[in-house]
Scaffold this motif. Structure first.
Motif, PDB file in Angstrom:
ATOM      1  N   ALA A  60       0.828  -1.209   0.000  1.00  0.00           N
ATOM      2  CA  ALA A  60       0.000   0.000   0.000  1.00  0.00           C
ATOM      3  C   ALA A  60       0.862   1.258   0.000  1.00  0.00           C
ATOM      4  CB  ALA A  60      -0.938  -0.002   1.205  1.00  0.00           C
ATOM      5  N   LEU A  61       1.958   1.235   0.752  1.00  0.00           N
ATOM      6  CA  LEU A  61       2.855   2.393   0.770  1.00  0.00           C
ATOM      7  C   LEU A  61       3.472   2.617  -0.607  1.00  0.00           C
ATOM      8  CD1 LEU A  61       4.785   2.038   4.158  1.00  0.00           C
ATOM      9  CD2 LEU A  61       2.824   3.481   3.638  1.00  0.00           C
ATOM     10  N   LEU A  62       3.892   1.540  -1.245  1.00  0.00           N
ATOM     11  CA  LEU A  62       4.481   1.672  -2.580  1.00  0.00           C
ATOM     12  C   LEU A  62       3.464   2.233  -3.571  1.00  0.00           C
ATOM     13  CD1 LEU A  62       6.448  -1.706  -2.797  1.00  0.00           C
ATOM     14  CD2 LEU A  62       7.380   0.569  -2.317  1.00  0.00           C
ATOM     15  N   ALA A  63       2.218   1.768  -3.466  1.00  0.00           N
ATOM     16  CA  ALA A  63       1.169   2.243  -4.371  1.00  0.00           C
ATOM     17  C   ALA A  63       0.878   3.722  -4.143  1.00  0.00           C
ATOM     18  CB  ALA A  63      -0.095   1.413  -4.181  1.00  0.00           C
ATOM     19  N   LEU A  64       0.787   4.128  -2.896  1.00  0.00           N
ATOM     20  CA  LEU A  64       0.519   5.529  -2.584  1.00  0.00           C
ATOM     21  C   LEU A  64       1.644   6.439  -3.068  1.00  0.00           C
ATOM     22  CD1 LEU A  64      -0.965   5.104   0.986  1.00  0.00           C
ATOM     23  CD2 LEU A  64      -2.101   6.289  -0.897  1.00  0.00           C
ATOM     24  N   ARG A  65       2.862   5.925  -3.053  1.00  0.00           N
ATOM     25  CA  ARG A  65       4.021   6.740  -3.420  1.00  0.00           C
ATOM     26  C   ARG A  65       4.414   6.591  -4.891  1.00  0.00           C
ATOM     27  NH1 ARG A  65       8.222   5.555   1.367  1.00  0.00           N
ATOM     28  NH2 ARG A  65       9.428   7.158   0.296  1.00  0.00           N
ATOM     29  N   LEU A  90      -4.078 -12.824  -2.733  1.00  0.00           N
ATOM     30  CA  LEU A  90      -3.703 -12.893  -4.145  1.00  0.00           C
ATOM     31  C   LEU A  90      -4.477 -11.881  -4.986  1.00  0.00           C
ATOM     32  CD1 LEU A  90      -3.161 -16.651  -5.064  1.00  0.00           C
ATOM     33  CD2 LEU A  90      -1.480 -14.800  -5.022  1.00  0.00           C
ATOM     34  N   VAL A  91      -5.744 -11.686  -4.664  1.00  0.00           N
ATOM     35  CA  VAL A  91      -6.537 -10.711  -5.414  1.00  0.00           C
ATOM     36  C   VAL A  91      -5.981  -9.302  -5.207  1.00  0.00           C
ATOM     37  CG1 VAL A  91      -8.245 -10.455  -3.552  1.00  0.00           C
ATOM     38  CG2 VAL A  91      -8.866  -9.875  -5.904  1.00  0.00           C
ATOM     39  N   ASP A  92      -5.460  -9.032  -4.021  1.00  0.00           N
ATOM     40  CA  ASP A  92      -4.838  -7.729  -3.755  1.00  0.00           C
ATOM     41  C   ASP A  92      -3.614  -7.547  -4.650  1.00  0.00           C
ATOM     42  OD1 ASP A  92      -5.814  -6.962  -0.506  1.00  0.00           O
ATOM     43  OD2 ASP A  92      -6.160  -8.937  -1.347  1.00  0.00           O
ATOM     44  N   TYR A  93      -2.814  -8.602  -4.762  1.00  0.00           N
ATOM     45  CA  TYR A  93      -1.605  -8.495  -5.579  1.00  0.00           C
ATOM     46  C   TYR A  93      -1.944  -8.361  -7.057  1.00  0.00           C
ATOM     47  CZ  TYR A  93       0.504  -9.877  -1.190  1.00  0.00           C
ATOM     48  OH  TYR A  93       0.872  -9.931   0.137  1.00  0.00           O
ATOM     49  N   THR A 131     -16.718  -0.552   9.803  1.00  0.00           N
ATOM     50  CA  THR A 131     -17.046  -0.635   8.374  1.00  0.00           C
ATOM     51  C   THR A 131     -17.514  -2.010   7.922  1.00  0.00           C
ATOM     52  OG1 THR A 131     -14.764  -1.218   7.755  1.00  0.00           O
ATOM     53  CG2 THR A 131     -15.317   1.131   7.858  1.00  0.00           C
ATOM     54  N   GLN A 132     -17.448  -3.010   8.773  1.00  0.00           N
ATOM     55  CA  GLN A 132     -17.628  -4.388   8.308  1.00  0.00           C
ATOM     56  C   GLN A 132     -18.985  -4.667   7.666  1.00  0.00           C
ATOM     57  OE1 GLN A 132     -16.717  -6.546  11.856  1.00  0.00           O
ATOM     58  NE2 GLN A 132     -18.727  -6.260  12.783  1.00  0.00           N
ATOM     59  N   ASN A 133     -20.003  -3.914   8.054  1.00  0.00           N
ATOM     60  CA  ASN A 133     -21.323  -4.116   7.455  1.00  0.00           C
ATOM     61  C   ASN A 133     -21.693  -3.030   6.449  1.00  0.00           C
ATOM     62  OD1 ASN A 133     -22.212  -6.519   8.910  1.00  0.00           O
ATOM     63  ND2 ASN A 133     -22.211  -5.210  10.719  1.00  0.00           N
ATOM     64  N   LEU A 134     -20.738  -2.160   6.138  1.00  0.00           N
ATOM     65  CA  LEU A 134     -21.047  -0.999   5.302  1.00  0.00           C
ATOM     66  C   LEU A 134     -20.315  -0.986   3.966  1.00  0.00           C
ATOM     67  CD1 LEU A 134     -20.922   1.729   8.100  1.00  0.00           C
ATOM     68  CD2 LEU A 134     -22.957   0.664   7.114  1.00  0.00           C
ATOM     69  N   ILE A 135     -19.017  -1.234   3.998  1.00  0.00           N
ATOM     70  CA  ILE A 135     -18.209  -1.122   2.780  1.00  0.00           C
ATOM     71  C   ILE A 135     -17.222  -2.284   2.692  1.00  0.00           C
ATOM     72  CG2 ILE A 135     -18.349   1.402   2.674  1.00  0.00           C
ATOM     73  CD1 ILE A 135     -15.482   1.479   3.840  1.00  0.00           C
ATOM     74  N   ALA A 136     -16.734  -2.532   1.487  1.00  0.00           N
ATOM     75  CA  ALA A 136     -15.620  -3.464   1.283  1.00  0.00           C
ATOM     76  C   ALA A 136     -14.346  -2.654   1.508  1.00  0.00           C
ATOM     77  CB  ALA A 136     -15.659  -4.044  -0.124  1.00  0.00           C
ATOM     78  N   THR A 137     -13.812  -2.751   2.699  1.00  0.00           N
ATOM     79  CA  THR A 137     -12.764  -1.830   3.139  1.00  0.00           C
ATOM     80  C   THR A 137     -11.568  -1.793   2.196  1.00  0.00           C
ATOM     81  OG1 THR A 137     -13.459  -2.250   5.410  1.00  0.00           O
ATOM     82  CG2 THR A 137     -11.338  -1.162   5.103  1.00  0.00           C
ATOM     83  N   HIS A 138     -10.997  -2.945   1.885  1.00  0.00           N
ATOM     84  CA  HIS A 138      -9.824  -2.943   1.013  1.00  0.00           C
ATOM     85  C   HIS A 138     -10.171  -2.459  -0.394  1.00  0.00           C
ATOM     86  CE1 HIS A 138      -7.978  -5.529   4.154  1.00  0.00           C
ATOM     87  NE2 HIS A 138      -6.899  -4.887   3.771  1.00  0.00           N
ATOM     88  N   ALA A 139     -11.337  -2.825  -0.886  1.00  0.00           N
ATOM     89  CA  ALA A 139     -11.730  -2.372  -2.224  1.00  0.00           C
ATOM     90  C   ALA A 139     -11.855  -0.851  -2.270  1.00  0.00           C
ATOM     91  CB  ALA A 139     -13.040  -3.030  -2.643  1.00  0.00           C
ATOM     92  N   VAL A 140     -12.380  -0.254  -1.213  1.00  0.00           N
ATOM     93  CA  VAL A 140     -12.489   1.207  -1.159  1.00  0.00           C
ATOM     94  C   VAL A 140     -11.101   1.842  -1.102  1.00  0.00           C
ATOM     95  CG1 VAL A 140     -13.261   3.167   0.246  1.00  0.00           C
ATOM     96  CG2 VAL A 140     -14.798   1.230  -0.148  1.00  0.00           C
ATOM     97  N   ILE A 141     -10.229   1.300  -0.273  1.00  0.00           N
ATOM     98  CA  ILE A 141      -8.863   1.840  -0.164  1.00  0.00           C
ATOM     99  C   ILE A 141      -8.163   1.792  -1.515  1.00  0.00           C
ATOM    100  CG2 ILE A 141      -6.561   1.417   0.811  1.00  0.00           C
ATOM    101  CD1 ILE A 141      -8.034   0.346   3.330  1.00  0.00           C
ATOM    102  N   TYR A 142      -8.211   0.642  -2.157  1.00  0.00           N
ATOM    103  CA  TYR A 142      -7.507   0.493  -3.431  1.00  0.00           C
ATOM    104  C   TYR A 142      -8.127   1.371  -4.518  1.00  0.00           C
ATOM    105  CZ  TYR A 142      -5.653  -3.693  -1.110  1.00  0.00           C
ATOM    106  OH  TYR A 142      -5.060  -4.561  -0.230  1.00  0.00           O
TER     107      TYR A 142
END
Length: 201
Positions: A60-65, A90-93, A131-142
């Motif tokens: 995530a740090l590499l992506a942000l930078r 794996l889906v994250d990668y 957030t667990q019942n509201l959003i897909a946390t990692h999907a929103v971050i990415y």
């Protein structure tokens, strides 16, 4: 800020959710540059081992930078590591690889997988109480990271609020509390962490 008081604390990918949602550039920049926890003696091996959570967090740090070459190489390493074949990350990668290659379709495919049946499972596994019942946390971050780099993505999922994704900072950020009036996010860390302090610019 709590993070400034604990520079060596664990720094997972999901910690970037609220800075990204704030759209406040200094806060996002500071969080992207606070990498000390990945350079501690006990963390370096984990940071570079695709089978460890620290490897995932460092992406995530590499992506942000915008460290595209390193992000691509590490993503490929994780995807092709036979011992990560069943990894939940794996889906994250695949997302990070697509981001590094500016592959919009690849990013959307990975995000829709994260924002599909995987969403509640990932949320509850990582104890996202707010957030667990509201959003897909990692999907929103990415998605937010991708939008910050100029990629307009279409994610067809109610787990990813589409109106949260465009980069749209406020014209002015009101501190709201008097005790925060003199707060400077770029204030150096206290010793012995001072040399690791994120620097503006």
């Amino acid at each position: 800020m709590v993070a400034q008081g604990e520079p060596g604390a664990w720094w997972p990918a999901y910690i970037h959710l609220y800075p990204l949602l704030s759209e406040q550039s200094d806060i996002i920049d500071w969080f992207s540059k606070n990498h000390v926890s990945y350079y501690l003696k006990d963390e370096i091996d984990d940071r570079d081992n695709p089978r460890e959570d620290a490897f995932h967090g460092f992406q995530a740090l590499l992506a942000l930078r915008g460290k595209w070459s390193e992000l691509e190489a590490r993503s490929l390493e994780a995807i092709h590591d036979e011992k990560t074949a069943g990894s939940k990350f794996l889906v994250d990668y695949r997302f990070y690889l697509a981001l590094a290659r500016r592959d919009v379709e690849g990013m959307e495919n990975a995000l829709e997988e994260l924002a599909g049946p995987l969403a509640p499972k990932r949320n509850f596994e990582h104890a996202f109480g707010l957030t667990q019942n509201l959003i897909a946390t990692h999907a929103v971050i990415y998605s937010k990271i991708a939008f910050r780099w100029g990629h307009t993505l279409r994610i067809r999922s109610s787990w990813v609020p589409s109106n949260w994704l465009p980069v749209n900072p406020l014209k002015e950020y009101d501190q709201g509390w008097n005790f925060m009036a003199d707060f400077d996010i770029w204030e150096p860390f206290a010793p012995p962490w001072t040399e690791w302090s994120p620097k503006k610019g």
